[in-house]
Design a protein around this motif. Structure first.
Motif, PDB file in Angstrom:
ATOM      1  N   GLY A   1       8.627 -14.097  13.821  1.00 11.55           N
ATOM      2  CA  GLY A   1      10.018 -14.177  14.262  1.00 11.55           C
ATOM      3  C   GLY A   1      10.678 -15.527  14.127  1.00 11.55           C
ATOM      4  N   VAL A   2       9.941 -16.576  13.726  1.00 14.42           N
ATOM      5  CA  VAL A   2      10.505 -17.914  13.630  1.00 14.42           C
ATOM      6  C   VAL A   2      11.382 -18.017  12.385  1.00 14.42           C
ATOM      7  CG1 VAL A   2       9.978 -20.376  13.370  1.00 14.42           C
ATOM      8  CG2 VAL A   2       8.596 -18.940  14.882  1.00 14.42           C
ATOM      9  N   ARG A   3      12.598 -18.527  12.566  1.00 12.43           N
ATOM     10  CA  ARG A   3      13.499 -18.690  11.435  1.00 12.43           C
ATOM     11  C   ARG A   3      13.058 -19.871  10.579  1.00 12.43           C
ATOM     12  NH1 ARG A   3      20.126 -19.542  11.228  1.00 12.43           N
ATOM     13  NH2 ARG A   3      20.223 -19.749   8.962  1.00 12.43           N
ATOM     14  N   LEU A   4      12.973 -19.634   9.273  1.00 13.02           N
ATOM     15  CA  LEU A   4      12.600 -20.658   8.309  1.00 13.02           C
ATOM     16  C   LEU A   4      13.703 -20.784   7.267  1.00 13.02           C
ATOM     17  CD1 LEU A   4       8.878 -19.537   7.790  1.00 13.02           C
ATOM     18  CD2 LEU A   4       9.757 -21.172   9.452  1.00 13.02           C
ATOM     19  N   GLY A   5      13.465 -21.578   6.251  1.00 18.21           N
ATOM     20  CA  GLY A   5      14.422 -21.720   5.166  1.00 18.21           C
ATOM     21  C   GLY A   5      13.770 -21.416   3.829  1.00 18.21           C
ATOM     22  N   LEU A   6      14.434 -20.634   3.004  1.00 19.92           N
ATOM     23  CA  LEU A   6      13.945 -20.344   1.660  1.00 19.92           C
ATOM     24  C   LEU A   6      15.128 -20.445   0.704  1.00 19.92           C
ATOM     25  CD1 LEU A   6      11.446 -19.522   0.001  1.00 19.92           C
ATOM     26  CD2 LEU A   6      12.137 -17.135   0.305  1.00 19.92           C
TER      27      LEU A   6
ATOM     28  N   PRO B   1      12.703 -22.868  -9.795  1.00 17.18           N
ATOM     29  CA  PRO B   1      12.197 -23.438  -8.536  1.00 17.18           C
ATOM     30  C   PRO B   1      12.636 -22.637  -7.310  1.00 17.18           C
ATOM     31  CG  PRO B   1      13.349 -25.084  -9.897  1.00 17.18           C
ATOM     32  CD  PRO B   1      13.712 -23.731 -10.426  1.00 17.18           C
ATOM     33  N   TRP B   2      11.723 -22.518  -6.379  1.00 17.02           N
ATOM     34  CA  TRP B   2      11.974 -21.994  -5.041  1.00 17.02           C
ATOM     35  C   TRP B   2      11.507 -23.056  -4.053  1.00 17.02           C
ATOM     36  CZ3 TRP B   2      13.272 -16.720  -3.569  1.00 17.02           C
ATOM     37  CH2 TRP B   2      13.514 -15.883  -4.662  1.00 17.02           C
ATOM     38  N   LEU B   3      12.225 -23.210  -2.947  1.00  9.16           N
ATOM     39  CA  LEU B   3      11.881 -24.253  -1.983  1.00  9.16           C
ATOM     40  C   LEU B   3      11.754 -23.641  -0.587  1.00  9.16           C
ATOM     41  CD1 LEU B   3      14.475 -25.417  -3.958  1.00  9.16           C
ATOM     42  CD2 LEU B   3      13.408 -27.509  -3.174  1.00  9.16           C
ATOM     43  N   LEU B   4      10.606 -23.844   0.031  1.00  9.09           N
ATOM     44  CA  LEU B   4      10.376 -23.347   1.392  1.00  9.09           C
ATOM     45  C   LEU B   4      10.547 -24.475   2.395  1.00  9.09           C
ATOM     46  CD1 LEU B   4       9.375 -21.226   3.474  1.00  9.09           C
ATOM     47  CD2 LEU B   4       7.049 -22.037   2.992  1.00  9.09           C
ATOM     48  N   ASP B   5      11.374 -24.251   3.401  1.00  9.40           N
ATOM     49  CA  ASP B   5      11.399 -25.120   4.574  1.00  9.40           C
ATOM     50  C   ASP B   5      10.586 -24.430   5.663  1.00  9.40           C
ATOM     51  OD1 ASP B   5      13.290 -27.597   4.409  1.00  9.40           O
ATOM     52  OD2 ASP B   5      14.354 -26.021   3.309  1.00  9.40           O
ATOM     53  N   TRP B   6       9.294 -24.774   5.735  1.00 10.54           N
ATOM     54  CA  TRP B   6       8.455 -24.180   6.775  1.00 10.54           C
ATOM     55  C   TRP B   6       8.768 -24.819   8.127  1.00 10.54           C
ATOM     56  CZ3 TRP B   6       4.830 -27.726   8.709  1.00 10.54           C
ATOM     57  CH2 TRP B   6       4.467 -28.783   7.884  1.00 10.54           C
TER      58      TRP B   6
ATOM     59  N   PRO C   1       2.278 -17.439   3.445  1.00  7.91           N
ATOM     60  CA  PRO C   1       2.098 -16.108   2.854  1.00  7.91           C
ATOM     61  C   PRO C   1       3.389 -15.295   2.804  1.00  7.91           C
ATOM     62  CG  PRO C   1       0.306 -16.597   4.357  1.00  7.91           C
ATOM     63  CD  PRO C   1       1.320 -17.678   4.557  1.00  7.91           C
ATOM     64  N   ALA C   2       4.218 -15.404   3.837  1.00  2.00           N
ATOM     65  CA  ALA C   2       5.474 -14.659   3.835  1.00  2.00           C
ATOM     66  C   ALA C   2       6.407 -15.160   2.745  1.00  2.00           C
ATOM     67  CB  ALA C   2       6.151 -14.769   5.198  1.00  2.00           C
ATOM     68  N   ALA C   3       6.441 -16.477   2.537  1.00  2.00           N
ATOM     69  CA  ALA C   3       7.283 -17.038   1.479  1.00  2.00           C
ATOM     70  C   ALA C   3       6.792 -16.602   0.105  1.00  2.00           C
ATOM     71  CB  ALA C   3       7.310 -18.559   1.583  1.00  2.00           C
ATOM     72  N   VAL C   4       5.490 -16.642  -0.118  1.00  2.00           N
ATOM     73  CA  VAL C   4       4.926 -16.196  -1.390  1.00  2.00           C
ATOM     74  C   VAL C   4       5.266 -14.730  -1.632  1.00  2.00           C
ATOM     75  CG1 VAL C   4       2.758 -15.707  -2.599  1.00  2.00           C
ATOM     76  CG2 VAL C   4       3.093 -17.916  -1.479  1.00  2.00           C
ATOM     77  N   SER C   5       5.160 -13.919  -0.595  1.00  2.00           N
ATOM     78  CA  SER C   5       5.485 -12.505  -0.724  1.00  2.00           C
ATOM     79  C   SER C   5       6.954 -12.294  -1.071  1.00  2.00           C
ATOM     80  CB  SER C   5       5.138 -11.776   0.578  1.00  2.00           C
ATOM     81  OG  SER C   5       5.477 -10.406   0.498  1.00  2.00           O
TER      82      SER C   5
ATOM     83  N   VAL D   1       9.002 -14.403  -2.593  1.00  2.00           N
ATOM     84  CA  VAL D   1       9.249 -14.840  -3.961  1.00  2.00           C
ATOM     85  C   VAL D   1       8.755 -13.785  -4.944  1.00  2.00           C
ATOM     86  CG1 VAL D   1       8.738 -16.583  -5.705  1.00  2.00           C
ATOM     87  CG2 VAL D   1       9.187 -17.282  -3.345  1.00  2.00           C
ATOM     88  N   ARG D   2       7.591 -13.231  -4.671  1.00  2.00           N
ATOM     89  CA  ARG D   2       7.040 -12.212  -5.575  1.00  2.00           C
ATOM     90  C   ARG D   2       7.917 -10.964  -5.611  1.00  2.00           C
ATOM     91  NH1 ARG D   2       0.725 -13.364  -4.327  1.00  2.00           N
ATOM     92  NH2 ARG D   2       0.246 -14.376  -6.310  1.00  2.00           N
ATOM     93  N   GLU D   3       8.517 -10.611  -4.496  1.00  2.74           N
ATOM     94  CA  GLU D   3       9.445  -9.477  -4.498  1.00  2.74           C
ATOM     95  C   GLU D   3      10.596  -9.716  -5.466  1.00  2.74           C
ATOM     96  OE1 GLU D   3      10.844  -8.831  -0.567  1.00  2.74           O
ATOM     97  OE2 GLU D   3       8.869  -8.304   0.239  1.00  2.74           O
ATOM     98  N   ALA D   4      11.032 -10.980  -5.554  1.00  8.58           N
ATOM     99  CA  ALA D   4      12.181 -11.313  -6.394  1.00  8.58           C
ATOM    100  C   ALA D   4      11.817 -11.487  -7.864  1.00  8.58           C
ATOM    101  CB  ALA D   4      12.844 -12.585  -5.870  1.00  8.58           C
ATOM    102  N   VAL D   5      10.633 -12.050  -8.143  1.00  8.52           N
ATOM    103  CA  VAL D   5      10.303 -12.388  -9.535  1.00  8.52           C
ATOM    104  C   VAL D   5       9.403 -11.360 -10.197  1.00  8.52           C
ATOM    105  CG1 VAL D   5      10.556 -14.828  -8.981  1.00  8.52           C
ATOM    106  CG2 VAL D   5       8.261 -13.817  -8.984  1.00  8.52           C
ATOM    107  N   GLY D   6       8.922 -10.383  -9.453  1.00  7.73           N
ATOM    108  CA  GLY D   6       8.094  -9.354 -10.050  1.00  7.73           C
ATOM    109  C   GLY D   6       6.765  -9.881 -10.538  1.00  7.73           C
ATOM    110  N   ASP D   7       6.415  -9.523 -11.776  1.00  4.95           N
ATOM    111  CA  ASP D   7       5.098  -9.902 -12.299  1.00  4.95           C
ATOM    112  C   ASP D   7       5.121 -11.221 -13.053  1.00  4.95           C
ATOM    113  OD1 ASP D   7       6.562  -9.104 -14.474  1.00  4.95           O
ATOM    114  OD2 ASP D   7       5.112  -7.609 -15.196  1.00  4.95           O
ATOM    115  N   ARG D   8       6.205 -11.991 -12.933  1.00  2.38           N
ATOM    116  CA  ARG D   8       6.220 -13.314 -13.551  1.00  2.38           C
ATOM    117  C   ARG D   8       5.191 -14.223 -12.872  1.00  2.38           C
ATOM    118  NH1 ARG D   8      12.027 -15.618 -13.084  1.00  2.38           N
ATOM    119  NH2 ARG D   8      12.606 -13.821 -11.796  1.00  2.38           N
ATOM    120  N   PRO D   9       4.633 -15.199 -13.588  1.00  2.00           N
ATOM    121  CA  PRO D   9       3.688 -16.132 -12.957  1.00  2.00           C
ATOM    122  C   PRO D   9       4.360 -16.889 -11.810  1.00  2.00           C
ATOM    123  CG  PRO D   9       3.604 -16.331 -15.347  1.00  2.00           C
ATOM    124  CD  PRO D   9       4.784 -15.464 -15.036  1.00  2.00           C
ATOM    125  N   LEU D  10       3.590 -17.117 -10.761  1.00  2.00           N
ATOM    126  CA  LEU D  10       4.069 -17.885  -9.611  1.00  2.00           C
ATOM    127  C   LEU D  10       3.118 -19.044  -9.360  1.00  2.00           C
ATOM    128  CD1 LEU D  10       5.770 -18.489  -7.115  1.00  2.00           C
ATOM    129  CD2 LEU D  10       4.472 -16.732  -5.878  1.00  2.00           C
TER     130      LEU D  10
END
Length: 377
Positions: A44-49, A94-99, A125-129, A131-140
């Motif tokens: 439930g903690v708000r982060l930045g992506l 590029p994607w940037l996570l503010d944890w 893990p939530a950020a990786v997930s 990003v993967r939803e958005a980029v599909g099977d592209r390398p991450l």
């Protein structure tokens, strides 16, 4: 006659920001390309992506993880050629996570407390997930700095972020190593100051001369060559630990003047976990009995065999905070897990933060990152 007075209650610790609204990013990109994505961790903690939209659906994605008290700003410096610039020019998205340790968020100063277990279990893990939803099977890929890298190592050895195309770890990864005086000061600060303050600020202009923080700034100024109090507490003292976060001459004047904007207050309540990690010379789980954290290994180094991606360990030769932690990590993994693809590169003349913030980092550092990523595409 001796007069007795009833002792007055100690004033409550100063509370500052309470809103979880993200502070704006500073950059020189087209604002239409910089997309802030609403994002919360599973607890439930708000982060930045933030996604830097290139309009090219074929580019590999790179998730950038900042260090504790820093933010995504460290990868977007408008006054110099930054890492995001280099990634864009080399064909990446590029994607940037503010944890939750980001200075763009209020959690270091007020609000819900956390440990690095939370970052490893929830944030990354939530950020990786996402990003993967958005980029599909592209390398991450992931490029991680300092505590962001340390937490990533815990996520990786827990098997929570499988299938990454490659990881660049800067400063520290699985085997944290601090100087003896830094470790000692960290322990003393946690015990002596915890009843008076809950975080150590870096911006003396906001603190003022007559405050409970003044002795810390005075201590940091001893032997300092730079008259700027913020520089002193970061370069000369690393929030009072006696370490150094960068090689001073590697910063441009503009970046030096923005240090209080790029790095925020350091919470003292995180020190017990950091101290346990440093004593173990490994990334260890803080929560031993809470079942919510059982997915994380008790000791990440013991679970290093679960790493399933090539890793580049990067470090400045003058790292005044983590010393030779990355060289140690490479040597330990080469001995204990020789099947892993783990490489080590040392950047001559660089410290810790200046590997990303330095005015010459695009020439001296980013090429190593791009070469490694390119080799895994």
């Amino acid at each position: 006659m001796i007069f007795r007075t009833t002792p007055t209650a100690r004033p409550a610790l100063r509370r500052v920001r309470t809103t979880t609204a993200l502070r704006p990013l500073r950059h020189r990109l087209d604002p239409a390309r910089v997309r802030e994505i609403p994002f919360r961790a599973p607890d439930g903690v708000r982060l930045g992506l933030t996604r830097i939209d290139t309009g090219d659906t074929g580019r590999p994605a790179v998730l950038l993880l900042h260090g504790h008290t820093a933010s995504a700003d460290m990868f977007l410096l408008p006054e110099t050629r930054n890492l995001v610039d280099s990634l864009l020019d080399d064909g990446y998205e590029p994607w940037l996570l503010d944890w939750r340790g980001s200075r763009r968020l209020p959690y270091n100063e007020t609000g819900q407390r956390y440990t690095y277990d939370d970052v490893a279990l929830y944030d990354i893990p939530a950020a990786v997930s996402r990003v993967r939803e958005a980029v599909g099977d592209r390398p991450l890929f992931v490029v991680a700095h300092c505590i962001g890298s340390l937490c990533l190592s815990l996520s990786m050895t827990a098997g929570l972020v499988p299938g990454l195309a490659g990881v660049v770890s800067q400063g520290v990864f699985l085997t944290p190593k601090l100087a003896g005086r830094t470790s000692l000061r960290m322990s003393l600060a946690g015990e002596l100051l915890k009843t008076r303050i809950d975080h150590i600020p870096v911006d003396f202009r906001k603190v003022g001369l007559w405050s409970r923080y003044t002795p810390l700034f005075a201590l940091a100024s001893r032997g300092a060559d730079c008259p700027d109090p913020t520089c002193q507490i970061l370069h000369n003292s690393a929030w009072g630990t006696g370490a150094s976060l960068f090689v001073h001459e590697n910063l441009s004047e503009a970046t030096h003047d923005r240090l209080a904007e790029l790095l925020g207050p350091a919470p003292l309540w995180i020190l017990p976990h950091l101290r346990r990690i440093e004593l173990a010379r490994s990334v260890v789980r803080w929560h031993e009995t809470d079942r919510r954290y059982r997915a994380l290994p008790p000791n990440a180094l013991d679970a290093a065999g679960r790493i399933d991606t090539p890793v580049l360990l990067l470090a400045g030769s003058e790292n005044g905070l983590w010393l030779d932690s990355q060289q140690l990590c490479h040597d330990v993994l080469a001995h204990r897990q020789p099947q892993l693809d783990v490489r080590y590169t040392e950047i001559p003349g660089y410290g810790h933060l200046d590997t990303f913030l330095g005015r010459g980092a695009a020439l001296d550092v980013f090429g190593h990152i791009l070469d490694f990523l390119g080799g895994q595409r």
